[in-house]
Design a protein around this motif. Sequence first.
Motif, mmCIF file in Angstrom:
data_model
loop_
_atom_site.group_PDB
_atom_site.id
_atom_site.type_symbol
_atom_site.label_atom_id
_atom_site.label_comp_id
_atom_site.label_asym_id
_atom_site.label_seq_id
_atom_site.Cartn_x
_atom_site.Cartn_y
_atom_site.Cartn_z
ATOM 1 N N PHE A 46 -0.402 -1.448 3.654
ATOM 2 C CA PHE A 46 -0.714 -0.493 4.710
ATOM 3 C C PHE A 46 -1.720 -1.032 5.723
ATOM 4 C CE2 PHE A 46 0.768 2.226 1.215
ATOM 5 C CZ PHE A 46 1.770 2.914 1.876
ATOM 6 N N GLY A 47 -1.479 -2.269 6.177
ATOM 7 C CA GLY A 47 -2.323 -2.852 7.211
ATOM 8 C C GLY A 47 -3.652 -3.385 6.731
ATOM 9 N N MET A 48 -3.887 -3.388 5.415
ATOM 10 C CA MET A 48 -5.168 -3.837 4.879
ATOM 11 C C MET A 48 -5.114 -5.273 4.377
ATOM 12 S SD MET A 48 -6.250 -0.423 2.776
ATOM 13 C CE MET A 48 -7.736 -1.186 2.133
ATOM 14 N N GLY A 49 -4.003 -5.942 4.562
ATOM 15 C CA GLY A 49 -3.877 -7.319 4.100
ATOM 16 C C GLY A 49 -3.052 -7.419 2.840
ATOM 17 N N GLY A 50 -2.853 -8.657 2.392
ATOM 18 C CA GLY A 50 -2.058 -8.895 1.201
ATOM 19 C C GLY A 50 -2.731 -8.384 -0.055
ATOM 20 N N ALA A 51 -1.943 -8.169 -1.103
ATOM 21 C CA ALA A 51 -2.476 -7.669 -2.367
ATOM 22 C C ALA A 51 -1.610 -8.161 -3.512
ATOM 23 C CB ALA A 51 -2.516 -6.142 -2.357
ATOM 24 N N TRP A 52 -2.182 -8.119 -4.701
ATOM 25 C CA TRP A 52 -1.455 -8.415 -5.932
ATOM 26 C C TRP A 52 -1.195 -7.115 -6.671
ATOM 27 C CZ3 TRP A 52 0.162 -13.314 -6.613
ATOM 28 C CH2 TRP A 52 -0.516 -14.328 -5.919
ATOM 29 N N ILE A 53 -0.079 -7.041 -7.372
ATOM 30 C CA ILE A 53 0.235 -5.874 -8.199
ATOM 31 C C ILE A 53 0.282 -6.318 -9.652
ATOM 32 C CG2 ILE A 53 1.821 -3.976 -8.660
ATOM 33 C CD1 ILE A 53 3.025 -4.426 -5.895
ATOM 34 N N ALA A 54 -0.572 -5.722 -10.480
ATOM 35 C CA ALA A 54 -0.541 -5.952 -11.929
ATOM 36 C C ALA A 54 0.084 -4.729 -12.579
ATOM 37 C CB ALA A 54 -1.951 -6.177 -12.463
ATOM 38 N N PHE A 55 1.056 -4.944 -13.483
ATOM 39 C CA PHE A 55 1.751 -3.806 -14.071
ATOM 40 C C PHE A 55 1.963 -3.934 -15.569
ATOM 41 C CE2 PHE A 55 4.755 -6.902 -12.494
ATOM 42 C CZ PHE A 55 5.714 -7.015 -13.489
ATOM 43 N N HIS A 56 1.564 -5.059 -16.173
ATOM 44 C CA HIS A 56 1.626 -5.172 -17.629
ATOM 45 C C HIS A 56 0.387 -4.511 -18.244
ATOM 46 C CE1 HIS A 56 5.192 -7.525 -17.858
ATOM 47 N NE2 HIS A 56 4.710 -8.517 -17.130
ATOM 48 N N MET A 327 -7.281 -7.612 -2.641
ATOM 49 C CA MET A 327 -7.013 -6.388 -3.383
ATOM 50 C C MET A 327 -6.049 -6.665 -4.529
ATOM 51 S SD MET A 327 -5.294 -2.828 -1.997
ATOM 52 C CE MET A 327 -6.619 -2.556 -0.835
ATOM 53 N N VAL A 328 -6.339 -6.021 -5.659
ATOM 54 C CA VAL A 328 -5.422 -6.038 -6.801
ATOM 55 C C VAL A 328 -5.069 -4.590 -7.102
ATOM 56 C CG1 VAL A 328 -5.060 -6.718 -9.195
ATOM 57 C CG2 VAL A 328 -6.486 -8.130 -7.711
ATOM 58 N N LEU A 329 -3.804 -4.263 -6.962
ATOM 59 C CA LEU A 329 -3.316 -2.916 -7.240
ATOM 60 C C LEU A 329 -2.896 -2.833 -8.694
ATOM 61 C CD1 LEU A 329 -1.153 -2.519 -4.033
ATOM 62 C CD2 LEU A 329 -3.409 -1.515 -4.439
ATOM 63 N N LEU A 330 -3.416 -1.868 -9.402
ATOM 64 C CA LEU A 330 -3.127 -1.704 -10.822
ATOM 65 C C LEU A 330 -2.141 -0.563 -10.992
ATOM 66 C CD1 LEU A 330 -6.791 -1.938 -12.168
ATOM 67 C CD2 LEU A 330 -5.182 -3.789 -11.684
ATOM 68 N N SER A 331 -0.962 -0.881 -11.470
ATOM 69 C CA SER A 331 0.074 0.135 -11.687
ATOM 70 C C SER A 331 -0.150 0.771 -13.053
ATOM 71 C CB SER A 331 1.468 -0.491 -11.603
ATOM 72 O OG SER A 331 2.453 0.478 -11.914
ATOM 73 N N LEU A 332 -0.872 1.895 -13.064
ATOM 74 C CA LEU A 332 -1.084 2.609 -14.316
ATOM 75 C C LEU A 332 0.242 3.108 -14.876
ATOM 76 C CD1 LEU A 332 -4.249 4.752 -13.419
ATOM 77 C CD2 LEU A 332 -4.149 2.456 -14.395
ATOM 78 N N ALA A 333 1.107 3.581 -13.985
ATOM 79 C CA ALA A 333 2.410 4.075 -14.427
ATOM 80 C C ALA A 333 3.239 2.944 -15.028
ATOM 81 C CB ALA A 333 3.150 4.714 -13.260
ATOM 82 N N GLY A 334 3.171 1.767 -14.428
ATOM 83 C CA GLY A 334 3.897 0.628 -14.969
ATOM 84 C C GLY A 334 3.358 0.202 -16.319
#
Length: 417
Positions: A46-56, A327-334
């Motif tokens: 959302f315009g804030m730059g790149g991010a990583w998604i952790a889902f394990h 940023m690291v996005l943490l997928s709690l649902a994942g």
Amino acid sequence: MVERGRPVEKITSGDLTSPETMRDFIAFYKRLAGYGEPLCRLDDFFGMGGAWIAFHYDDVAAILKDPRFLKDMRGLAPQQDQQEAPGEDNSVGKLVEWLKQMPNMLTVDPPDHTRLRRLASSAFTPHMIEGLRPRIQQIADEPLDAVEERGEMDLVADYAYPSPIIVISEMLGIPAADRNRFREWTKKLGQAALEPGQSEAVEAAIEEFVTYIKALIADKREHPGNDVTSGLVRAHDEGDKLSDNELLSTIWSLITAGHETTVNLIGNGVLALLQRPEQLRLLQEDPALIPAAVEELLRYAAPVMIIGRFAGEDMTMHGKLIRKGEMVLLSLAGANLDPQSFANPERLDITREENEHLAFGRGIHLCLGAPLARLEGQIAFGTLLRRSPNLRLTVRPEELVYNYSTLRSLASLPVRF
């Protein structure tokens, strides 16, 4: 990356919050898993730059407890691929810039986090929450009394929303006449912020919300009571425990977090049960399963899909360099669908015994309101199922509308009983 011979479609920030993802998160989780790597790269959030998604599960739990991953963005230099200031059309950026100036326990790290959490925690101890049980039961019964003769309702608006907003409002000493205003403000901040061109709506909602809280603080200063807001005002006025912005932002966060997630837990949970009649019947036949059912619904249908952290230093995970400030996005649902941590994770099972879900987070930022949310959920589900044994949907599930949000949030849930 490929999945069964087909290219895996690149995930965008819009995918994380789209109604389609909310409707069938399991399918989206399979897209994440289809990359074949534990960290998924998002080109832009959302315009804030790149991010990583952790889902394990193990990765998400570890990051939540790792002090190198921060909540507070103020001390971090912006990424090279990130704008220094939000553009005119960047609604998310406008909200983030405001949040940077309004620290509360949800957005800061120790030692500020420790101090701010301690000031609010006395109202959320298990003992204090248990003392609210009779009142929460009364609040759960009242909306059902109001719709009983109609035989139908919008479960979100008529049942899921009233109880949590009344409870947190009474805890904070907010007049009954003002409660419904919060629904509109939180919807604007949680949904409009994600839509391009909504900067003015976001700014207006912030201004209205802040103006209200300032007036509430002034009133509690003149007419203090035995409520959380009055206690926070006293802490501010008696020394340097709370700055002006911390006081305002703490009250804002308690109002917002204190009702929005529980509203959606009830809505999502009821839908999940209605779509699985065998689980619904089991719960109706054995109300003693309600506590375990709430935990399973927190795992399977929890409202909080993703939360964010920021790398406080350069570090490597799974061979990927995560740079300071990213940023690291943490997928709690994942994480709650990880087959390495849950047997048959795609199945709703209200008899599940080992259920260390991450719906409330982990570590020092573990949700302060978890005991309250659990109690409200147990009473809400128990009361509804006891009083509405013939509960059923009045529309097809595919007709239900989900909000465009970082929360799994139904716009409405029409039911008959």
